[in-house]
Design a protein around this motif. Structure first.
Motif, PDB file in Angstrom:
ATOM      1  N   ILE A 191      31.444  -0.142 -18.577  1.00 28.17           N
ATOM      2  CA  ILE A 191      30.900   0.299 -17.279  1.00 28.17           C
ATOM      3  C   ILE A 191      31.692  -0.319 -16.139  1.00 28.17           C
ATOM      4  O   ILE A 191      32.024   0.349 -15.163  1.00 28.17           O
ATOM      5  N   GLU A 192      32.032  -1.578 -16.274  1.00 26.11           N
ATOM      6  CA  GLU A 192      32.787  -2.263 -15.218  1.00 26.11           C
ATOM      7  C   GLU A 192      34.174  -1.638 -15.041  1.00 26.11           C
ATOM      8  O   GLU A 192      34.668  -1.492 -13.929  1.00 26.11           O
ATOM      9  N   LEU A 193      34.807  -1.249 -16.142  1.00 27.18           N
ATOM     10  CA  LEU A 193      36.135  -0.635 -16.055  1.00 27.18           C
ATOM     11  C   LEU A 193      36.076   0.761 -15.432  1.00 27.18           C
ATOM     12  O   LEU A 193      37.026   1.194 -14.809  1.00 27.18           O
ATOM     13  N   LYS A 194      34.967   1.475 -15.630  1.00 24.65           N
ATOM     14  CA  LYS A 194      34.835   2.822 -15.119  1.00 24.65           C
ATOM     15  C   LYS A 194      34.413   2.879 -13.649  1.00 24.65           C
ATOM     16  O   LYS A 194      34.448   3.932 -13.042  1.00 24.65           O
ATOM     17  N   LYS A 195      33.999   1.759 -13.106  1.00 24.88           N
ATOM     18  CA  LYS A 195      33.590   1.718 -11.716  1.00 24.88           C
ATOM     19  C   LYS A 195      34.793   2.035 -10.836  1.00 24.88           C
ATOM     20  O   LYS A 195      35.905   1.564 -11.076  1.00 24.88           O
ATOM     21  N   PRO A 196      34.555   2.835  -9.801  1.00 22.69           N
ATOM     22  CA  PRO A 196      35.676   3.125  -8.899  1.00 22.69           C
ATOM     23  C   PRO A 196      36.050   1.849  -8.135  1.00 22.69           C
ATOM     24  O   PRO A 196      35.203   1.096  -7.693  1.00 22.69           O
ATOM     25  N   LYS A 197      37.337   1.665  -8.053  1.00 23.06           N
ATOM     26  CA  LYS A 197      37.839   0.478  -7.329  1.00 23.06           C
ATOM     27  C   LYS A 197      38.007   0.813  -5.873  1.00 23.06           C
ATOM     28  O   LYS A 197      38.589   1.847  -5.527  1.00 23.06           O
ATOM     29  N   SER A 198      37.483  -0.032  -5.056  1.00 18.43           N
ATOM     30  CA  SER A 198      37.677   0.192  -3.620  1.00 18.43           C
ATOM     31  C   SER A 198      38.850  -0.644  -3.157  1.00 18.43           C
ATOM     32  O   SER A 198      38.988  -1.800  -3.507  1.00 18.43           O
ATOM     33  N   CYS A 199      39.707  -0.013  -2.399  1.00 18.98           N
ATOM     34  CA  CYS A 199      40.912  -0.661  -1.926  1.00 18.98           C
ATOM     35  C   CYS A 199      40.713  -1.413  -0.659  1.00 18.98           C
ATOM     36  O   CYS A 199      40.116  -1.229   0.262  1.00 18.98           O
TER      37      CYS A 199
END
Length: 87
Positions: free
Chosen positions: A79-87
């Protein structure tokens, strides 16, 4: 008879000789052991014999619990890896 320390494995082997049919008097003479001591060991042995089978259940339960814990960790990381990363 002498006061000696007997390890659990030796006690079990001596008790098993009697259970297999060897005369108790013969066993006691061979190991320099009183018959009352032999019968105490035998009674203790027979009272706790069920623990032999309890061990596998406990081990299996521990493995199931560990497997569940590891699956939870994998799920959390996924789940943590699939979270969208905010830049």
């Amino acid at each position: 008879m002498k006061n000696r320390k007997w390890d659990a494995k030796t006690k079990a082997l001596i008790v098993m000789e009697g259970i297999k049919g060897k005369p108790v008097g013969e066993i006691c003479a061979e190991h320099q052991l009183s018959q009352s001591q032999y019968y105490r060991w035998r009674d203790e042995f027979l009272a706790s014999i069920h623990q032999v089978f309890d061990g596998t259940d406990k081990k299996e339960e521990r493995l199931i619990k560990e497997n569940k814990r590891l699956k939870q960790i994998i799920g959390d990381l996924t789940i943590e890896l699939k979270k969208p990363k905010s830049c």
